[in-house]
Scaffold this active site. Structure first.
Site, PDB file in Angstrom:
ATOM      1  N   ARG A  77       0.819  -1.225   0.000  1.00 35.93           N
ATOM      2  CA  ARG A  77       0.000   0.000   0.000  1.00 35.93           C
ATOM      3  C   ARG A  77       0.849   1.271   0.000  1.00 35.93           C
ATOM      4  O   ARG A  77       0.404   2.326  -0.441  1.00 35.93           O
ATOM      5  CB  ARG A  77      -0.938  -0.009   1.213  1.00 35.93           C
ATOM      6  CG  ARG A  77      -2.171   0.837   1.006  1.00 35.93           C
ATOM      7  CD  ARG A  77      -3.014   1.062   2.262  1.00 35.93           C
ATOM      8  NE  ARG A  77      -3.294  -0.118   3.022  1.00 35.93           N
ATOM      9  CZ  ARG A  77      -2.805  -0.340   4.258  1.00 35.93           C
ATOM     10  NH1 ARG A  77      -2.021   0.546   4.843  1.00 35.93           N
ATOM     11  NH2 ARG A  77      -3.120  -1.437   4.902  1.00 35.93           N
ATOM     12  N   TYR A 131     -15.244  22.226 -10.956  1.00 34.21           N
ATOM     13  CA  TYR A 131     -15.597  20.913 -11.513  1.00 34.21           C
ATOM     14  C   TYR A 131     -16.712  20.302 -10.655  1.00 34.21           C
ATOM     15  O   TYR A 131     -16.638  20.311  -9.426  1.00 34.21           O
ATOM     16  CB  TYR A 131     -14.324  20.065 -11.461  1.00 34.21           C
ATOM     17  CG  TYR A 131     -14.409  18.680 -11.982  1.00 34.21           C
ATOM     18  CD1 TYR A 131     -14.697  18.426 -13.316  1.00 34.21           C
ATOM     19  CD2 TYR A 131     -14.154  17.599 -11.136  1.00 34.21           C
ATOM     20  CE1 TYR A 131     -14.738  17.130 -13.783  1.00 34.21           C
ATOM     21  CE2 TYR A 131     -14.186  16.296 -11.612  1.00 34.21           C
ATOM     22  CZ  TYR A 131     -14.481  16.061 -12.942  1.00 34.21           C
ATOM     23  OH  TYR A 131     -14.516  14.781 -13.405  1.00 34.21           O
ATOM     24  N   ASP A 203      -6.688  23.065  -8.455  1.00 33.31           N
ATOM     25  CA  ASP A 203      -6.871  22.027  -9.471  1.00 33.31           C
ATOM     26  C   ASP A 203      -6.206  22.558 -10.748  1.00 33.31           C
ATOM     27  O   ASP A 203      -6.742  23.436 -11.416  1.00 33.31           O
ATOM     28  CB  ASP A 203      -8.371  21.759  -9.668  1.00 33.31           C
ATOM     29  CG  ASP A 203      -8.640  20.624 -10.651  1.00 33.31           C
ATOM     30  OD1 ASP A 203      -7.788  20.374 -11.529  1.00 33.31           O
ATOM     31  OD2 ASP A 203      -9.720  20.005 -10.554  1.00 33.31           O
ATOM     32  N   LYS A 228      -6.019  12.903 -17.380  1.00 35.30           N
ATOM     33  CA  LYS A 228      -6.090  13.761 -18.560  1.00 35.30           C
ATOM     34  C   LYS A 228      -4.722  13.789 -19.253  1.00 35.30           C
ATOM     35  O   LYS A 228      -4.375  12.868 -19.963  1.00 35.30           O
ATOM     36  CB  LYS A 228      -6.582  15.152 -18.162  1.00 35.30           C
ATOM     37  CG  LYS A 228      -7.828  15.121 -17.231  1.00 35.30           C
ATOM     38  CD  LYS A 228      -9.080  14.639 -17.919  1.00 35.30           C
ATOM     39  CE  LYS A 228     -10.230  14.289 -16.984  1.00 35.30           C
ATOM     40  NZ  LYS A 228     -10.647  15.277 -16.017  1.00 35.30           N
TER      41      LYS A 228
HETATM   42  C1  LIG Z   1     -11.497  15.134 -14.912  1.00 37.32           C
HETATM   43  C2  LIG Z   1     -11.245  16.190 -13.905  1.00 37.32           C
HETATM   44  C3  LIG Z   1     -11.080  15.879 -12.555  1.00 37.32           C
HETATM   45  C4  LIG Z   1     -11.259  14.507 -12.002  1.00 37.32           C
HETATM   46  O1  LIG Z   1     -10.402  13.554 -12.497  1.00 37.32           O
HETATM   47  P1  LIG Z   1     -10.811  12.003 -12.583  1.00 37.32           P
HETATM   48  O2  LIG Z   1      -9.519  11.334 -12.783  1.00 37.32           O
HETATM   49  O3  LIG Z   1     -11.785  11.882 -13.706  1.00 37.32           O
HETATM   50  O4  LIG Z   1     -11.439  11.648 -11.260  1.00 37.32           O
HETATM   51  C5  LIG Z   1     -10.778  16.907 -11.693  1.00 37.32           C
HETATM   52  N1  LIG Z   1     -10.668  18.170 -12.119  1.00 37.32           N
HETATM   53  C6  LIG Z   1     -10.830  18.504 -13.414  1.00 37.32           C
HETATM   54  C7  LIG Z   1     -10.689  19.925 -13.807  1.00 37.32           C
HETATM   55  C8  LIG Z   1     -11.132  17.527 -14.350  1.00 37.32           C
HETATM   56  O5  LIG Z   1     -11.350  17.873 -15.616  1.00 37.32           O
END
Ligand SMILES: *Cc1c(COP(=O)(O)O)cnc(C)c1O
Length: 412
Positions: A77, A131, A203, A228
């Site tokens: 872990r 988001y 973020d 992403k």
């Molecule tokens: C997609 C996204 C997330 C979340 O990511 P996941 O891996 O899909 O949980 C968070 N913030 C933004 C701006 C995103 O586009």
């Protein structure tokens, strides 16, 4: 191979090595995290799978519990060199950072960072452009724990100071907003937060450290949905949080207590994606800007929400703070409704219809920001379409959108 000598030094977390200060991030994404003891001479750190780690003796087992387990095999872990390598690489991309932890998704990264910082009775400031799953966390689990959320206008800038109250503990930012692309004045918000000893979280999924080095701008925790651009191939869920100076231990404690960990196979795919991230971002950013500029000239398009274009709120801040744009933006249609927008999107040949973004392939998504607002209003001339631009030919994508706009005209 320069990697070995670079990696001979360091403080054990692979951060801020002086001998790396002068290299560009394009070079860093190629070299970062490839420590010789983890790669054993193989170019990419291999997949080390483990739950149990075996010890030589009872004494050895007991001693292992007392030492710092950071970058030491202890139990699955806590990770293996496969996860440490990716985490280290992300730290190296953020000058001034003290360490990175990985999560099974971007949402898990956001949730863990907030839980590391907030306690019952605290107030969180959240931009109205957030988001949607971040909003859901604030209104759900955090609210249930007695943590209140106050939404703020993402364009607030230094005036955030007026919203800071007795119980305010953290300010969250998302810049630009992932549906409507308001660019936040992160340095101004960070300055106000620091004056009040409040923690800041960003973020940074849209820009990544390559286009906006968040820790160097004073942010305490920078979060990536690695799903992403880091992964880049639309086939892995992954998240990360990189901590600024003095912020790593609290994050690590919360992460361990919540049992957050990432599969070595997924981390390995993240590392593999990272090696080409600078190249992909450059290509996708340039294609997205060309397509945004083309859309801006089309009579059926009322506005293009791309931070590099003047229509976008915070465009001036974007020019001041960012090294460039990535591949995601929106445009507002001039009139028309749901059916006309669907006619545009449904017939596209080169754009998939689906959530997420940052992969090699283009996507188109209908979005309705007014469903996700608390303290600001979303007014628009018509429906909104969000585009994720992949690495296809720009000419093909423009021809596809041109035909889409003709369908929109016919259906409205
Ligand atoms: C997609 C996204 C997330 C979340 O990511 P996941 O891996 O899909 O949980 C968070 N913030 C933004 C701006 C995103 O586009």
């Amino acid at each position: 191979m320069g990697c070995r000598s670079h990696h001979a030094k360091g403080d054990g977390r692979g951060v801020n090595r002086d001998d790396k200060a002068e290299i560009e991030n394009e070079t860093r994404v190629v070299q970062a995290g490839r420590r010789a003891e983890w790669t054993q001479g193989i170019v990419n750190p291999p997949v080390w799978r483990a739950s149990t780690i075996l010890y030589d003796s009872v004494a050895d087992l007991r001693a292992s519990g007392k030492r710092d387990t950071h970058h030491r095999l202890f139990y699955g872990r806590r990770g293996t060199p496969t996860q440490w390598s990716l985490a280290d690489a992300l730290t190296e991309l953020e000058p001034g950072a003290s360490g990175t932890l990985l999560y099974p998704s971007g949402v898990a990264a956001i949730a863990t960072a907030l839980l590391a910082v907030l306690s019952p009775g605290d107030e969180l400031l959240l931009p109205d452009s957030s988001y949607d799953p971040t909003r859901a966390l604030a209104g759900g689990l955090l609210a249930r724990m007695g943590i209140t959320t106050r939404f703020y206008d993402p364009m607030v800038g230094a005036a955030i100071a007026q919203l800071i109250g007795e119980r305010t503990r953290a300010i969250f930012m998302e810049s630009p907003g992932s549906l409507t692309f308001e660019v936040q004045d992160v340095p101004a918000i960070v300055a106000a937060a620091r004056a009040h000893r409040i923690v800041t979280l960003l973020d940074n999924t849209w820009a990544t450290p390559l286009l906006f080095p968040a820790i160097a701008r004073g942010v305490d925790y920078t979060i990536l949905a690695c799903t992403k651009y880091v992964v880049g191939h639309s086939d892995v869920m992954l998240g990360s949080v990189t901590a600024g100076h003095g912020r790593y231990d609290a994050l690590r404690t919360a992460t361990y207590q919540l049992g957050q960990c990432v599969s070595p196979d997924d981390a390995w795919l993240g590392s593999r994606g990272l090696r080409t991230m600078a190249l992909r971002l450059k290509a996708q950013g340039s294609a997205a800007l060309q397509i945004a500029q083309w859309l801006k000239m089309q009579p059926d398009v009322a506005r293009v929400l791309h931070p590099a274009l003047p229509d976008c709120p915070g465009h001036d801040v974007f020019v001041r703070d960012f090294k460039g744009g990535s591949g995601l933006f929106s445009f507002v249609l001039d009139g028309g409704g749901e059916a006309a927008r669907a006619a545009l999107i449904d017939g596209l040949a080169h754009f998939g219809i689906g959530y997420s973004w940052g992969g090699f392939e283009s996507l188109a998504l209908p979005v309705d920001p007014h469903h996700h607002r608390s303290c600001t209003c979303w007014h628009a001339e018509g429906p909104l379409v969000r585009l994720q631009i992949g690495i296809e030919s720009v000419d093909d994508l423009i021809a596809d959108l041109d035909a889409g706009l003709a369908r929109f005209r016919a259906a409205r």
